[in-house]
Each structure stands twice: as structure tokens, then as C-alpha cells.
Design an enzyme around this catalytic site. Structure first.
Site, PDB file in Angstrom:
ATOM      1  N   GLY A 284      63.468  34.630  39.038  1.00 17.31           N
ATOM      2  CA  GLY A 284      62.243  35.279  39.709  1.00 17.31           C
ATOM      3  C   GLY A 284      61.619  34.828  41.027  1.00 17.31           C
ATOM      4  N   VAL A 285      61.333  33.429  41.014  1.00 22.86           N
ATOM      5  CA  VAL A 285      60.794  32.995  42.221  1.00 22.86           C
ATOM      6  C   VAL A 285      61.627  33.258  43.397  1.00 22.86           C
ATOM      7  CG1 VAL A 285      59.839  31.085  41.086  1.00 22.86           C
ATOM      8  CG2 VAL A 285      62.066  30.611  41.797  1.00 22.86           C
TER       9      VAL A 285
ATOM     10  N   ILE B 255      71.785  35.153  36.406  1.00 20.45           N
ATOM     11  CA  ILE B 255      70.636  35.971  36.437  1.00 20.45           C
ATOM     12  C   ILE B 255      69.791  35.389  37.746  1.00 20.45           C
ATOM     13  CG2 ILE B 255      68.231  36.525  35.608  1.00 20.45           C
ATOM     14  CD1 ILE B 255      69.228  36.238  32.716  1.00 20.45           C
TER      15      ILE B 255
END
Length: 183
Positions: free
Chosen positions: A60-61, A57
């Protein structure tokens, strides 16, 4: 509206290089308004060796960083400058970040950034990242212009941007002299 910018064109706008250049192409730019582009997410990127080996995955950062990079290109286009001119844009802050779906290898991360405010040396953007038309991430990002003093080999904030003004900006603080750190 400007022309499409390929990966080699982006080298003129962003100091980032592999593995941290997170923008593959700009597809549309309207100076002072918005920009669109994308990042192709591939399994062979270093982030996936540890995040997560059995279920890769995109962190997010790094999605936020991709949105900041495309926003930086819009800032350069709008201001008519480039890093070669001794200018750079640093992350100043992140507000209202929301993650709606995972981004995985094989996805094309469609990036959109809209300029919503400009003050002195700060620019604020509303950004979205989509995969197959679905919202993956949204956030409000701020960037701060930095000027390189090539003779001294240092970076500094222009005098017209006061520390007080910078520290009062949402999501941003000046620490250790010239370093910007998100709060």
C-alpha cells in the site's frame, strides 16, 4: 491540456529511477487541475520477492508513492519548473488513505490526481488508484516544494514558508532542521 508523457519524458520531472520510479506514463494533464496516468505492475519487480512470495501484492505504501509521483508531475507542470531548475517536491503528508482491493502482478494501476489547494510552497491533492475500473486506493496527499542550493550542495526550504505554517499543516511536521516527516 498537455501531451502524453512517456517513461523517458518522466525522467525530466521525477528524480526517481528503477526500482523506485512507480509511474510508466502520463496520459492527460490539465495544469493546475488534474493529471492521469498509469503504472504497469509486473511480477519481476523487487517488491514481490518479499511481499508476499506465495501471494504477491503491491504494498500500500508503494501505491501511495505512485500517487505522490504523479502528483509531483502535476505540481511541476503547474509551476512550470523541473528538478533541473533546482526544484523538487517531497511528501508532506497523507490523509484519509483507504485501500479497497489488492494490486497484483499483471494489473495496470490507473492513477488520477486532482489539485485541491495551494499555499506558499505546499500543494494538496486528492488521489485515486484504480484497477480495471475498480477503486484500489484513495488518499489526500500533500507535497512540499524544496529548492536545491547547487553552490552549497544542500536542500532548503524557502524563507517564505515558515516553520510555523508548515508545522500547522495537517499531516506534516518539520523535524531535524530541514527534513519532512509524516506524522
Amino acid at each position: 491540456m498537455s501531451d502524453v508523457k512517456t517513461i523517458t519524458d518522466l525522467f525530466e520531472y521525477l528524480p526517481h529511477r528503477y526500482p523506485f520510479l512507480l509511474l510508466d506514463r502520463v496520459t492527460e494533464v490539465v495544469k493546475g487541475e488534474y493529471i492521469r496516468g498509469y503504472k504497469n505492475v509486473t511480477y519481476n519487480e523487487p517488491m514481490f520477492t518479499g511481499h508476499f512470495p506465495d501471494q504477491p501484492i503491491m504494498p500500500g505504501v508503494l501505491i501511495l508513492e505512485a500517487m505522490a509521483q504523479i502528483s509531483g508531475v502535476l505540481a511541476f507542470e503547474t509551476m512550470g519548473t523541473r528538478p533541473a531548475d533546482g526544484r523538487n517536491y517531497l511528501f508532506g503528508g497523507v490523509d484519509k488513505a483507504r485501500f479497497r482491493r489488492p494490486v497484483v502482478p499483471g494489473d495496470q494501476l490507473a492513477l488520477h490526481s486532482r489539485m485541491v489547494a495551494r499555499r506558499a510552497m505546499m500543494v494538496k491533492f486528492e488521489c485515486e488508484a484504480h484497477v480495471d475500473g475498480d477503486l484500489a486506493c484513495s488518499a489526500t496527499l500533500s507535497v512540499v516544494e524544496q529548492i536545491t542550493d547547487e553552490a552549497a550542495g544542500t536542500l532548503f526550504m524557502p524563507a517564505r514558508l515558515s516553520i510555523r505554517a508548515l508545522n500547522s499543516a495537517p499531516g506534516c511536521a518539520l523535524a531535524h532542521g530541514q527534513s519532512l516527516v509524516p506524522m
